[in-house]
Design an enzyme around this catalytic site. Structure first.
Site, mmCIF file in Angstrom:
data_model
loop_
_atom_site.group_PDB
_atom_site.id
_atom_site.type_symbol
_atom_site.label_atom_id
_atom_site.label_comp_id
_atom_site.label_asym_id
_atom_site.label_seq_id
_atom_site.Cartn_x
_atom_site.Cartn_y
_atom_site.Cartn_z
ATOM 1 N N GLU A 1 -4.568 2.195 6.540
ATOM 2 C CA GLU A 1 -4.315 2.108 5.023
ATOM 3 C C GLU A 1 -4.997 3.108 4.608
ATOM 4 O O GLU A 1 -4.271 3.749 3.593
ATOM 5 C CB GLU A 1 -4.980 0.793 4.491
ATOM 6 N N ARG B 1 0.748 -1.210 -0.132
ATOM 7 C CA ARG B 1 -0.053 -0.012 0.074
ATOM 8 C C ARG B 1 0.836 1.200 0.100
ATOM 9 O O ARG B 1 0.439 2.306 0.800
ATOM 10 C CB ARG B 1 -0.802 0.082 1.207
ATOM 11 N N SER C 1 -10.807 -1.249 2.974
ATOM 12 C CA SER C 1 -10.048 -1.543 4.232
ATOM 13 C C SER C 1 -9.309 -0.512 4.857
ATOM 14 O O SER C 1 -8.608 0.371 4.150
ATOM 15 C CB SER C 1 -9.021 -2.661 3.695
#
Length: 331
Positions: A327, A159, A229
């Site tokens: 995230e 990420r 997420s």
């Protein structure tokens, strides 16, 4: 063409749907617009280059300019496909699967744009966008020069990418290198079982299975605001994994062994820390997937989301000794 709006509500422009504003919102749909656009910017004003806002948490009003690259085209050349930064990632994935090209099918259903997909290095079910990036095309607002960056220079990580750590560069398009040879990634979730009875597996078959799994777990952003997420899956050492088993009293903890350690699903940690159903104001942990924080009633504030993030992080630390990191990008 360039369109400019002042004092704009960002609620419909990012998937969490929080009622925050930005001072100025500039959208352009042609790279030729950029030489004019750069003259509109002040060097000392806050600047954000944004796609569909599917991975952003605005913690307050944005007192600056947001630039939205609305460049939309898809061009195939053999196994390479180049798409404009404003193309919806799922539209690109759908078209690639329709043409029988393998690589992106596990990214089906992810909200967001092509440009943002390389910034975040989005991923799902064992696949990341950076696995298939060949070239990224950019415009430097400081110099006025067009640039290209090859995949090896993008510093893709979990990420993460170089684009999270540089400023003033607008992504205009991305070329992906796909394949006609089948190499499905089916080891995450129950994907392998879902397609096991299909004799001649095609990318579209995997795409349909992925979308079915996502729809069973994740809220649709157009119905319930979320940023997907919310937390990263932690990667811990083997010693820390053994300590987690001892601390939790659970031996069969789901995990994935990687070269840099052992990845433990954050959703499992959040669930076992007792966070399912946890709320703060209008924010809530999504009942079908505890990794997701939602704007449950459409009226959540940034403070609600931040408070719930803190509560979940503390609960997981108390349960496991592991610290979760978001995230979602905080703006």
């Amino acid at each position: 063409m360039i369109t400019i709006q002042e004092n704009v509500s960002l609620a419909p422009l990012h998937t969490l749907g929080l009622d925050v504003k930005c001072r100025r919102f500039i959208k352009f749909n042609n790279a030729a617009d950029l030489s004019r656009l750069r003259t509109m910017l002040s060097p000392d004003e806050p600047l954000l280059i944004m796609g569909a806002g599917s991975n952003l948490l605005f913690t307050s009003d944005f007192e600056g300019t947001i630039i939205y690259p609305d460049i939309r085209y898809i061009k195939f050349s053999g196994c390479d496909v180049t798409a404009g930064a404003g193309v919806a990632l799922d539209e690109l994935v759908s078209e690639a699967c329709h043409r029988g090209l393998w690589g992106l099918e596990n990214l089906s259903g992810i909200p967001g744009t092509v440009g943002a997909s390389v910034v975040q290095n989005v991923g799902a079910y064992g696949v990341e966008a950076g696995d298939f990036v060949k070239t990224v095309y950019l415009y430097d607002l400081a110099t006025g020069f067009h640039e290209r960056m090859e995949a090896e220079d993008c510093k893709f990580g979990y990420r993460d990418s170089i684009f999270k750590h540089i400023t003033g560069k607008v992504i205009l398009g991305v070329t992906y290198r796909l394949s006609t040879y089948a190499n499905p990634r089916l080891d995450y979730g129950n994907l392998r079982q879902m397609v096991s009875d299909i004799p001649m597996l095609r990318p579209g078959d995997v795409r349909r299975a992925v979308i079915e799994v996502r729809d069973s777990k994740l809220p649709r952003p157009e119905v319930t605001g979320s940023a997907g997420s919310f937390f990263k899956n932690p990667v811990i050492t083997p010693e820390e994994f053994e300590a987690l088993k001892e601390r939790s009293g659970i031996d069969d903890i789901p995990h994935f062994t990687q070269p840099d350690g052992i990845k433990v699903p954050a959703a499992w940690l959040i669930d076992h820390a007792g966070c399912k159903g946890m709320t703060s104001g209008g924010a809530a942990v999504w009942e079908n997937q505890p990794l997701v924080i939602v704007n449950a009633d459409g009226k959540a504030t940034p403070a609600d989301i931040l408070d719930l993030e803190t509560k979940v992080t503390k609960a997981v630390e108390d349960f496991s000794g592991i610290t979760l990191y978001p995230e979602v990008q905080h703006i």
